[in-house]
Design a protein around this motif. Structure first.
Motif, PDB file in Angstrom:
ATOM      1  N   MET A   1      38.244  26.638  28.638  1.00 56.96           N
ATOM      2  CA  MET A   1      39.598  26.856  29.162  1.00 56.96           C
ATOM      3  C   MET A   1      39.705  26.211  30.536  1.00 56.96           C
ATOM      4  SD  MET A   1      41.565  30.480  29.756  1.00 56.96           S
ATOM      5  CE  MET A   1      43.303  30.523  30.212  1.00 56.96           C
ATOM      6  N   ASN A   2      40.646  25.334  30.691  1.00 62.65           N
ATOM      7  CA  ASN A   2      40.818  24.608  31.940  1.00 62.65           C
ATOM      8  C   ASN A   2      41.928  25.256  32.767  1.00 62.65           C
ATOM      9  OD1 ASN A   2      40.650  22.703  33.936  1.00 62.65           O
ATOM     10  ND2 ASN A   2      41.909  21.192  32.855  1.00 62.65           N
ATOM     11  N   VAL A   3      41.526  26.117  33.703  1.00 63.34           N
ATOM     12  CA  VAL A   3      42.482  26.824  34.556  1.00 63.34           C
ATOM     13  C   VAL A   3      42.548  26.103  35.889  1.00 63.34           C
ATOM     14  CG1 VAL A   3      43.076  29.008  35.645  1.00 63.34           C
ATOM     15  CG2 VAL A   3      41.916  28.992  33.427  1.00 63.34           C
ATOM     16  N   SER A   4      43.733  25.662  36.263  1.00 66.16           N
ATOM     17  CA  SER A   4      43.889  24.918  37.506  1.00 66.16           C
ATOM     18  C   SER A   4      43.809  25.846  38.712  1.00 66.16           C
ATOM     19  CB  SER A   4      45.237  24.193  37.512  1.00 66.16           C
ATOM     20  OG  SER A   4      46.303  25.131  37.558  1.00 66.16           O
ATOM     21  N   GLN A   5      43.563  25.240  39.856  1.00 71.51           N
ATOM     22  CA  GLN A   5      43.520  26.010  41.096  1.00 71.51           C
ATOM     23  C   GLN A   5      44.866  26.659  41.382  1.00 71.51           C
ATOM     24  OE1 GLN A   5      42.495  23.679  44.545  1.00 71.51           O
ATOM     25  NE2 GLN A   5      42.040  25.465  45.806  1.00 71.51           N
ATOM     26  N   LEU A   6      45.949  25.972  41.012  1.00 68.32           N
ATOM     27  CA  LEU A   6      47.295  26.511  41.221  1.00 68.32           C
ATOM     28  C   LEU A   6      47.486  27.797  40.415  1.00 68.32           C
ATOM     29  CD1 LEU A   6      50.124  26.265  42.427  1.00 68.32           C
ATOM     30  CD2 LEU A   6      50.750  24.824  40.464  1.00 68.32           C
ATOM     31  N   GLU A   7      46.994  27.820  39.173  1.00 70.42           N
ATOM     32  CA  GLU A   7      47.111  29.025  38.344  1.00 70.42           C
ATOM     33  C   GLU A   7      46.381  30.200  38.982  1.00 70.42           C
ATOM     34  OE1 GLU A   7      47.106  28.297  33.781  1.00 70.42           O
ATOM     35  OE2 GLU A   7      46.031  26.594  34.652  1.00 70.42           O
ATOM     36  N   TRP A   8      45.190  29.933  39.490  1.00 71.13           N
ATOM     37  CA  TRP A   8      44.438  30.997  40.172  1.00 71.13           C
ATOM     38  C   TRP A   8      45.198  31.495  41.405  1.00 71.13           C
ATOM     39  CZ3 TRP A   8      40.778  34.205  38.903  1.00 71.13           C
ATOM     40  CH2 TRP A   8      39.844  33.865  37.921  1.00 71.13           C
ATOM     41  N   ILE A   9      45.734  30.591  42.177  1.00 69.81           N
ATOM     42  CA  ILE A   9      46.451  30.973  43.393  1.00 69.81           C
ATOM     43  C   ILE A   9      47.671  31.813  43.060  1.00 69.81           C
ATOM     44  CG2 ILE A   9      47.814  30.088  45.329  1.00 69.81           C
ATOM     45  CD1 ILE A   9      45.907  27.690  45.422  1.00 69.81           C
ATOM     46  N   ILE A  10      48.447  31.376  42.048  1.00 72.90           N
ATOM     47  CA  ILE A  10      49.644  32.130  41.647  1.00 72.90           C
ATOM     48  C   ILE A  10      49.257  33.507  41.125  1.00 72.90           C
ATOM     49  CG2 ILE A  10      51.542  32.220  39.990  1.00 72.90           C
ATOM     50  CD1 ILE A  10      51.708  29.176  40.180  1.00 72.90           C
ATOM     51  N   THR A  11      48.214  33.584  40.294  1.00 71.25           N
ATOM     52  CA  THR A  11      47.775  34.859  39.729  1.00 71.25           C
ATOM     53  C   THR A  11      47.354  35.827  40.826  1.00 71.25           C
ATOM     54  OG1 THR A  11      47.020  33.746  37.718  1.00 71.25           O
ATOM     55  CG2 THR A  11      46.165  35.958  38.137  1.00 71.25           C
ATOM     56  N   LEU A  12      46.512  35.357  41.747  1.00 70.20           N
ATOM     57  CA  LEU A  12      46.064  36.212  42.842  1.00 70.20           C
ATOM     58  C   LEU A  12      47.226  36.600  43.746  1.00 70.20           C
ATOM     59  CD1 LEU A  12      42.727  34.405  43.775  1.00 70.20           C
ATOM     60  CD2 LEU A  12      42.972  36.603  42.590  1.00 70.20           C
ATOM     61  N   GLY A  13      48.132  35.643  43.991  1.00 68.28           N
ATOM     62  CA  GLY A  13      49.279  35.923  44.839  1.00 68.28           C
ATOM     63  C   GLY A  13      50.188  36.994  44.255  1.00 68.28           C
ATOM     64  N   VAL A  14      50.477  36.895  42.948  1.00 68.86           N
ATOM     65  CA  VAL A  14      51.339  37.886  42.288  1.00 68.86           C
ATOM     66  C   VAL A  14      50.657  39.259  42.285  1.00 68.86           C
ATOM     67  CG1 VAL A  14      52.359  38.566  40.089  1.00 68.86           C
ATOM     68  CG2 VAL A  14      52.542  36.200  40.861  1.00 68.86           C
ATOM     69  N   THR A  15      49.346  39.289  42.021  1.00 66.22           N
ATOM     70  CA  THR A  15      48.615  40.556  42.017  1.00 66.22           C
ATOM     71  C   THR A  15      48.686  41.233  43.379  1.00 66.22           C
ATOM     72  OG1 THR A  15      47.065  39.724  40.349  1.00 66.22           O
ATOM     73  CG2 THR A  15      46.366  41.627  41.648  1.00 66.22           C
TER      74      THR A  15
END
Length: 344
Positions: A1-15
């Motif tokens: 699964m190729n998760v971009s850095q942007l996806e991680w940032i958005i996920t952590l930010g929303v959490t």
């Protein structure tokens, strides 16, 4: 699964944003939530989880979508079992109802922190040691056996850490909201909330030991492991207040979880044999054993949870009828009063 850095940032930010919103709202107005309030928030969180799973399915593939839903259901069921311990802690320490939201929120934040640490450690261990799946599988089977042997939760919320704190720290019996210590006559005193937070934190730590190996048996993607845990914990506080005493009617939940954990444990051991590199097993060669697909795992988990719920509600209803009680008598009861509470 190729998760971009942007996806991680958005996920952590929303959490973090959701947690900050909860902290600000609850910190400003401690109260006992209504069923309408809890039902609304729980619906929002469940909808967000389903929407996220659909997004993963569409943008990362159906396999990863299945892995998220399977992991989320497993973590959610384990979190519901955690609620029984929360009920015991709240009752044992006689937490005023208006402060229970605050205590639960702190407990959930601690759970996220502990699980985040274990997720990272698990990812490192999996990348470095192929044999770790043997250890994970054996631990889950052992946990399942323990659940079967001890189906009743211990009603003593004071574990070793709490007893140590009582013995070695200066305490006050007065509640001061979420404050964990106060100064009185120049002396620092720990409040009852401090003991509650300690009890919740140590409980979260123990539950993380079970939940992280379990979900790594369903997916080895750290992003899915993290998001499944986040969504499972987000609605936990609302579920606590919405269901109240109805949680006590899930008398077969421990047995159902034991089946799920044992199943995942076997799945992990089969995977470990399939990828075997240990020299004392089959000469270090891979063992040709079947592996359980994710769709089959999802089916087993859903069926087990359905049977567990139906059987639990049927048993408690029959028990209430025999004792001349209305099976719905506990619907409007507060989840943890200042009186003694039997979780089952």
């Amino acid at each position: 699964m190729n998760v971009s850095q942007l996806e991680w940032i958005i996920t952590l930010g929303v959490t973090i944003a959701i947690l900050l919103f909860d902290v600000i709202v609850i910190g400003r107005r401690p109260h006992e939530p209504t069923k309408r309030e809890t039902g609304t928030y729980l619906t929002i969180y469940l909808t967000l989880a389903v929407a996220f799973g659909i997004w993963v399915w569409n943008f990362h593939g159906s396999q990863f979508g299945l892995e998220f839903f399977t992991g989320w259901l497993t973590e959610y069921s384990l979190s519901v079992d955690n609620l029984f311990i929360f009920l015991i802690i709240m009752a044992s320490f006689k937490v005023p109802r208006k402060y229970q939201q605050q205590a639960l929120l702190v407990g959930i934040i601690l759970a996220l922190i502990f699980r985040g640490i274990f997720i990272a450690l698990g990812a490192v261990a999996i990348n470095q040691f192929s044999w770790i799946f043997y250890a994970f599988g054996a631990f889950l089977v052992y946990t399942a056996i323990t659940l079967v042997r001890d189906t009743d939760h211990d009603d003593d919320a004071e574990n070793f850490v709490v007893r140590f704190a009582r013995k070695h720290l200066s305490l006050t019996d007065e509640w001061h909201g979420l404050k964990m210590w106060i100064r009185e006559n120049g002396k620092r005193l720990m409040t009852p909330m401090f003991l509650v937070i300690v009890a919740l934190g140590t409980t979260d730590l123990l539950f993380a030991l079970d939940s992280i190996p379990a979900i790594y048996g369903l997916t080895r993607e750290p992003y899915l492991v993290f998001t499944a845990n986040v969504f499972a914990l987000m609605g936990l506080r609302q579920l606590y207040f919405l269901l109240g005493d109805l949680l006590k009617r899930l008398v077969y939940l421990s047995q159902g979880l034991a089946i799920i954990l044992a199943f995942i444990g076997v799945k992990l051991i089969l995977h470990a044999l399939h990828e075997n590199e240990l020299p004392f097993i089959n000469g270090g060669e891979h063992v040709p054993v079947p592996e359980i697909p994710t769709l089959a795992s999802l089916g087993v988990i859903i069926v087990t949870l359905l049977i567990t719920t139906v059987a639990s509600l049927y048993k408690t209803r029959v028990h209430d009828v025999k004792n001349g009680k209305d099976s719905d008598a506990g619907k409007d009861s507060a989840p943890a009063t200042e009186e003694s509470l039997d979780p089952r």
